[in-house]
Write an enzyme that holds these catalytic residues in place. Structure first.
Site, PDB file in Angstrom:
ATOM      1  N   LEU A  43       0.819  -1.312   0.152  1.00  0.00           N
ATOM      2  CA  LEU A  43      -0.058   0.120   0.102  1.00  0.00           C
ATOM      3  C   LEU A  43       0.927   1.103   0.046  1.00  0.00           C
ATOM      4  O   LEU A  43       0.484   2.170  -0.860  1.00  0.00           O
ATOM      5  CB  LEU A  43      -0.908  -0.143   1.237  1.00  0.00           C
ATOM      6  CG  LEU A  43      -2.229  -1.278   1.174  1.00  0.00           C
ATOM      7  CD1 LEU A  43      -2.688  -1.422   2.621  1.00  0.00           C
ATOM      8  CD2 LEU A  43      -2.967  -0.563   0.056  1.00  0.00           C
ATOM      9  N   LYS A  67      -5.042  -9.185  16.323  1.00  0.00           N
ATOM     10  CA  LYS A  67      -6.243  -9.244  17.255  1.00  0.00           C
ATOM     11  C   LYS A  67      -5.421  -9.778  18.495  1.00  0.00           C
ATOM     12  O   LYS A  67      -4.543 -10.933  18.456  1.00  0.00           O
ATOM     13  CB  LYS A  67      -7.034 -10.291  16.514  1.00  0.00           C
ATOM     14  CG  LYS A  67      -8.603 -10.028  17.093  1.00  0.00           C
ATOM     15  CD  LYS A  67      -9.440 -10.949  16.346  1.00  0.00           C
ATOM     16  CE  LYS A  67     -10.887 -10.698  16.401  1.00  0.00           C
ATOM     17  NZ  LYS A  67     -11.389  -9.504  16.224  1.00  0.00           N
ATOM     18  N   SER A  71      -9.549 -10.937  22.351  1.00  0.00           N
ATOM     19  CA  SER A  71     -10.796 -10.584  21.182  1.00  0.00           C
ATOM     20  C   SER A  71     -10.982 -11.878  20.480  1.00  0.00           C
ATOM     21  O   SER A  71     -11.732 -12.121  19.814  1.00  0.00           O
ATOM     22  CB  SER A  71     -10.391  -9.530  20.469  1.00  0.00           C
ATOM     23  OG  SER A  71      -9.995  -8.338  21.023  1.00  0.00           O
ATOM     24  N   LYS A  75     -14.464 -13.677  20.029  1.00  0.00           N
ATOM     25  CA  LYS A  75     -15.196 -13.735  18.647  1.00  0.00           C
ATOM     26  C   LYS A  75     -15.526 -15.364  18.444  1.00  0.00           C
ATOM     27  O   LYS A  75     -16.481 -15.487  17.968  1.00  0.00           O
ATOM     28  CB  LYS A  75     -14.306 -13.125  17.465  1.00  0.00           C
ATOM     29  CG  LYS A  75     -14.940 -13.024  16.289  1.00  0.00           C
ATOM     30  CD  LYS A  75     -14.622 -12.153  15.341  1.00  0.00           C
ATOM     31  CE  LYS A  75     -15.180 -12.231  13.943  1.00  0.00           C
ATOM     32  NZ  LYS A  75     -14.722 -11.340  13.007  1.00  0.00           N
ATOM     33  N   LYS A 134     -24.323   0.001   6.657  1.00  0.00           N
ATOM     34  CA  LYS A 134     -24.988  -0.881   7.571  1.00  0.00           C
ATOM     35  C   LYS A 134     -26.299  -0.121   8.093  1.00  0.00           C
ATOM     36  O   LYS A 134     -26.335   1.217   8.128  1.00  0.00           O
ATOM     37  CB  LYS A 134     -23.980  -1.361   8.666  1.00  0.00           C
ATOM     38  CG  LYS A 134     -22.921  -2.345   8.562  1.00  0.00           C
ATOM     39  CD  LYS A 134     -22.462  -3.013   9.494  1.00  0.00           C
ATOM     40  CE  LYS A 134     -21.497  -4.069   9.285  1.00  0.00           C
ATOM     41  NZ  LYS A 134     -21.143  -4.715  10.379  1.00  0.00           N
ATOM     42  N   GLU A 161      -7.338  -8.552   6.788  1.00  0.00           N
ATOM     43  CA  GLU A 161      -8.543  -7.756   6.614  1.00  0.00           C
ATOM     44  C   GLU A 161      -8.179  -6.352   6.340  1.00  0.00           C
ATOM     45  O   GLU A 161      -7.329  -5.718   7.334  1.00  0.00           O
ATOM     46  CB  GLU A 161      -9.369  -7.811   7.901  1.00  0.00           C
ATOM     47  CG  GLU A 161     -10.598  -6.939   7.442  1.00  0.00           C
ATOM     48  CD  GLU A 161     -11.640  -6.837   8.672  1.00  0.00           C
ATOM     49  OE1 GLU A 161     -12.725  -7.649   8.558  1.00  0.00           O
ATOM     50  OE2 GLU A 161     -11.252  -6.250   9.846  1.00  0.00           O
ATOM     51  N   GLU A 176     -18.800   6.018  17.075  1.00  0.00           N
ATOM     52  CA  GLU A 176     -19.759   5.039  17.068  1.00  0.00           C
ATOM     53  C   GLU A 176     -19.363   3.813  18.094  1.00  0.00           C
ATOM     54  O   GLU A 176     -19.963   3.249  18.892  1.00  0.00           O
ATOM     55  CB  GLU A 176     -20.562   4.552  15.730  1.00  0.00           C
ATOM     56  CG  GLU A 176     -21.437   3.697  15.605  1.00  0.00           C
ATOM     57  CD  GLU A 176     -21.234   2.133  15.875  1.00  0.00           C
ATOM     58  OE1 GLU A 176     -22.205   1.513  16.007  1.00  0.00           O
ATOM     59  OE2 GLU A 176     -20.159   1.741  15.917  1.00  0.00           O
TER      60      GLU A 176
END
Ligand code: GTP
Ligand code: MG
Length: 225
Positions: A43, A67, A71, A75, A134, A161, A176
């Site tokens: 990138l 992660k 977590s 999950k 969403k 991800e 949020e």
């Protein structure tokens, strides 16, 4: 921290189970850190080259993380997945994560396209929460890409991800997330409504900013140097 550090630095002798768990997480952390570095470098190279060609950096900045063990466990339990270490990387596609913050909406799709078309990248999931936000107003482009990592005696394809969003979308998502964390899940309706309205205002502003930026770029193209 690993099991050796535990016994050497703290004089704690871990049980065989604890030792195994610590060693396994150290391995996960090392492998996913390597995959994140590979994708981040791609990138950065794209961003530099784009700047050279088009006098514009599509990427404002990036954040990344592996992660945490908490977590991962949360999950796996929430989704009802196998608690087996060998299956983790097939079930959880977001152990390695990169967030790419762009200036304008077009930059998001430029970055995604340039990454996706690379020969050694395999796209295993793509969700466009910009075209289809969403219900709460969340917007971002999500990709899961697999990248080959060359270790000493093996090559491993590791998923990462990649969340790509504008600064404005990131601003919204941070607030949020903070609210959801504070409210322990359920955000009161009057705040949720206001957040949704903010998300729509932000989307409108993003488009307006994009239009102005594109206008400037066109002006540059037609102005003799
Ligand atoms: P998670 O279990 O949350 O990882 O969701 P998922 O694997 O089903 O995938 P999804 O694409 O819905 O979300 C992946 C990640 O995107 C999350 O971990 C967040 O970082 C981000 N995300 C998704 N939805 C929201 C949202 O409503 N608000 C905020 N702030 N972030 C979100
Ligand atoms: Mg996630």
């Amino acid at each position: 921290m690993n099991a050796n550090t535990l016994s050497q630095d703290f004089g704690i002798e871990p049980s065989a189970d604890l030792k195994n768990i610590l060693m396994e997480y150290a391995k996960i952390n090392k492998n996913y850190t390597a995959a994140i570095r590979e994708v981040k470098t791609k990138l950065e190279i794209l961003d530099d080259d784009f700047q050279l060609l088009h006098k514009h950096n599509p990427i404002h900045h990036m954040e990344s993380r592996v992660k945490s063990p908490e977590s991962i466990l949360e999950k796996l339990t929430r989704k009802g997945y196998d608690l087996d270490l060998n299956h983790i990387s097939k079930q959880l596609l977001d152990i390695g994560g990169i967030r790419v913050i762009c200036h304008y909406v077009d930059d998001i799709y430029t970055v995604a396209q340039l990454l996706k078309k690379q020969d050694d990248i395999t796209v295993i999931r793509e969700i466009d929460y910009i075209k289809n936000p969403k219900p709460n107003g969340y917007r971002s482009l999500h990709l899961v890409v697999e990248v080959p990592v060359f270790f000493v005696n093996r090559v491993e394809k590791i998923p990462v991800e990649v969340q790509i969003r504008t600064m404005a979308m990131d601003f919204w998502a941070s607030l949020e997330h903070q609210l959801r964390y504070k409210a322990e899940g359920e955000i009161p309706k009057f705040i949720a409504d206001e957040l949704k309205e903010c998300s729509e205002n932000i989307a409108d502003s993003d488009l307006q900013m994009q239009k102005i930026h594109s206008f400037l770029e066109d002006l540059d193209k037609f102005t003799p140097k």
